[in-house]
Design an enzyme around this catalytic site. Structure first.
Site, PDB file in Angstrom:
ATOM      1  CG  PHE A 125      -1.845   1.264   1.145  1.00 20.56           C
ATOM      2  CD1 PHE A 125      -3.025   1.230   0.419  1.00 20.56           C
ATOM      3  CD2 PHE A 125      -1.487   2.460   1.751  1.00 20.56           C
ATOM      4  CE1 PHE A 125      -3.841   2.351   0.314  1.00 20.56           C
ATOM      5  CE2 PHE A 125      -2.303   3.595   1.648  1.00 20.56           C
ATOM      6  CZ  PHE A 125      -3.485   3.534   0.929  1.00 20.56           C
ATOM      7  CG  ASP A 127       5.662   4.113   1.691  1.00 21.66           C
ATOM      8  OD1 ASP A 127       5.668   4.855   2.681  1.00 21.66           O
ATOM      9  OD2 ASP A 127       4.683   3.996   0.919  1.00 21.66           O
ATOM     10  CE  LYS A 153      -0.966   7.187   6.494  1.00 21.98           C
ATOM     11  NZ  LYS A 153      -0.801   5.940   5.788  1.00 21.98           N
TER      12      LYS A 153
HETATM   13  C1  LIG Z   1      -0.918   6.004   4.283  1.00 19.59           C
HETATM   14  C2  LIG Z   1       0.209   5.527   3.462  1.00 19.59           C
HETATM   15  C3  LIG Z   1       0.546   6.167   2.245  1.00 19.59           C
HETATM   16  C4  LIG Z   1      -0.287   7.271   1.647  1.00 19.59           C
HETATM   17  O1  LIG Z   1      -0.331   8.410   2.422  1.00 19.59           O
HETATM   18  P1  LIG Z   1      -1.483   9.519   2.146  1.00 19.59           P
HETATM   19  O2  LIG Z   1      -1.100  10.649   3.043  1.00 19.59           O
HETATM   20  O3  LIG Z   1      -2.786   8.878   2.508  1.00 19.59           O
HETATM   21  O4  LIG Z   1      -1.401   9.859   0.699  1.00 19.59           O
HETATM   22  C5  LIG Z   1       1.658   5.720   1.571  1.00 19.59           C
HETATM   23  N1  LIG Z   1       2.396   4.699   2.037  1.00 19.59           N
HETATM   24  C6  LIG Z   1       2.106   4.061   3.187  1.00 19.59           C
HETATM   25  C7  LIG Z   1       2.979   2.955   3.652  1.00 19.59           C
HETATM   26  C8  LIG Z   1       0.993   4.441   3.931  1.00 19.59           C
HETATM   27  O5  LIG Z   1       0.674   3.784   5.048  1.00 19.59           O
END
Ligand SMILES: *Cc1c(COP(=O)(O)O)cnc(C)c1O
Length: 407
Positions: free
Chosen positions: A137, A222, A251
């Site tokens: 994700f 990520d 985040k």
């Molecule tokens: C939440 C998330 C994203 C996307 O972040 P948004 O601020 O919702 O665009 C990307 N990578 C990971 C691992 C995430 O948990």
């Protein structure tokens, strides 16, 4: 119409919220519109890792909002430099590119990897490939969902962006087999969050680092959800004593009040960007930079990383001791656990609905996993209280399942 009816009537139906109307938050607690208090066990997917309404972050937000908020990157501003310098110091990387949401920072990483592939590695024009993991994700943009393996995220949104290949998460041999001279990067989450808090085998990240080095491929992590203390380390890659070539943060970087994200990388990778080649109107604005820097300072000053490690060990030990038939598996790292529910006994959604009735807020992922990821500032007593409620829910489900079976 009440708040739930209004939101349901006028919003797109892209979410299915639990039936509670939140009106206030402080620390690890949230209150509904009627004044009932809840323990937050999901922290807005790590965006609220500092807890709600952190006084230092609110003070930084307010003071900066009054000075200067969004001057645009057509000019230097006096907040961005210190923020980016701190990001580089913490990560051991050399340059950072600020964005707003996580998905934008992922897009930034993809652009960097492709351009690096062409201009530095010498991959033939438009042929660069990025390896990703199944179950990944990385956000919701059209390019990012192009390499999702989840039909819910993709269905009806094609045509998709080419140039990605997915291999099973945690499988080093599969990565080795998939690499070709056209591979620019491997892009993965160190622990898969939305897939259900999936922890890879020990040594996997280190193995990826070695494979990438041997094949001149970038390793891009990520850590939008896993970073900034969530796993009991500043960054999950520290657990295996490696460093990525590129790192995606978001985040918690916004301290729970603003969308703040960044792509952080080596100078060699970041230097593929030239003036005009990439940007964002709001990315790196003075308000976001001031809040982002304070978010990092609070994590350090309040020892939230150490807290996450200590309370996380406690949480996982308690969950692992639960002996409920409804609980199929428990896994995680730091203050980040996934509790997998036996679908023959209940859905994870039903567990979350029952938790809500008892005053605990969480959210299921993928129908069978309940995520337990409180703000890193949570008091041990509140954590234990929430875990006690979770045990009660599991007891009740087994009781009703037993009765259903007997009937
Ligand atoms: C939440 C998330 C994203 C996307 O972040 P948004 O601020 O919702 O665009 C990307 N990578 C990971 C691992 C995430 O948990």
């Amino acid at each position: 119409m009440n708040a739930m009816e209004l939101e349901s009537r006028y919003s797109a139906r892209n979410y299915e919220p639990l039936p509670v109307v939140l009106a206030r938050g402080e620390g690890a607690h949230l209150w509904d519109a009627a004044g009932r208090r809840y323990v937050d066990m999901m922290s807005a997917y790590s965006a609220a890792s500092h807890g709600h309404a952190h006084p230092r972050i609110l003070a930084a937000l307010e003071a900066q909002a009054k000075r200067l908020a969004v001057p645009s990157r057509a000019f230097f501003n006096d907040r961005l430099g210190p923020f980016l310098a701190e990001l580089c110091k913490l990560t051991g990387l050399e340059a950072a590119l600020p964005m707003n949401t996580g998905a934008e920072a992922v897009e930034t990483a993809i652009k960097a990897a492709r351009r690096w592939g062409y201009r530095v590695k010498g991959i033939a024009r438009d042929g660069a490939e990025i390896l990703v993991a199944s179950g990944n994700f990385h956000g919701r943009t059209t390019t990012v969902i192009s390499f999702s393996t989840d039909q819910d995220y993709r269905d009806g949104f094609g045509p998709f962006t080419p140039g990605f290949r997915s291999v099973p998460f945690g499988d080093l041999a599969a990565v080795e087999r998939a690499i070709t001279p056209a591979t620019a990067a491997v892009l993965v989450e160190p622990i898969q969050g939305e897939a259900g808090i999936i922890v890879p085998p020990a040594g996997w990240l280190r193995g990826l680092r070695n494979i990438c080095d041997a094949n001149r491929v970038l390793l891009i992590l990520d850590e939008v959800q896993s970073g900034l203390g969530r796993t009991g380390a500043w960054f999950a890659y520290e657990h295996e004593s490696i460093r990525p070539d590129g790192l995606i943060l978001g985040k918690a970087l916004g301290g729970g009040v603003l969308p703040v994200s960044a792509f952080v990388a080596t100078r060699e990778v970041m230097d593929v960007f030239t003036p005009g080649s990439h940007g964002s109107t709001f990315g790196g604005n003075a308000l976001a930079a001031a809040v982002g820097l304070e978010a990092l300072n609070v994590i350090r000053d309040e020892k939230l990383v150490e807290r996450s490690a200590e309370l996380g060990t406690h949480m996982l030990a308690r969950l692992s001791a639960f002996k409920h038939a409804a609980l199929k598996d428990v896994r995680g790292r730091g203050l980040w656990a996934g509790a997998e529910i036996d679908p023959r006994i209940a859905s994870a959604r039903e567990v979350c609905e029952r938790l809500l009735q008892k005053g605990v807020l969480s959210k299921e992922t993928h129908h069978v996993v309940v995520r337990l990821a409180p703000p890193l500032v949570i008091a041990r007593a509140d954590l234990d209280w929430a875990l006690d409620r979770f045990a009660e829910v599991l007891d009740e489900l087994e009781g009703s399942h037993g009765r259903r079976k007997a009937a």
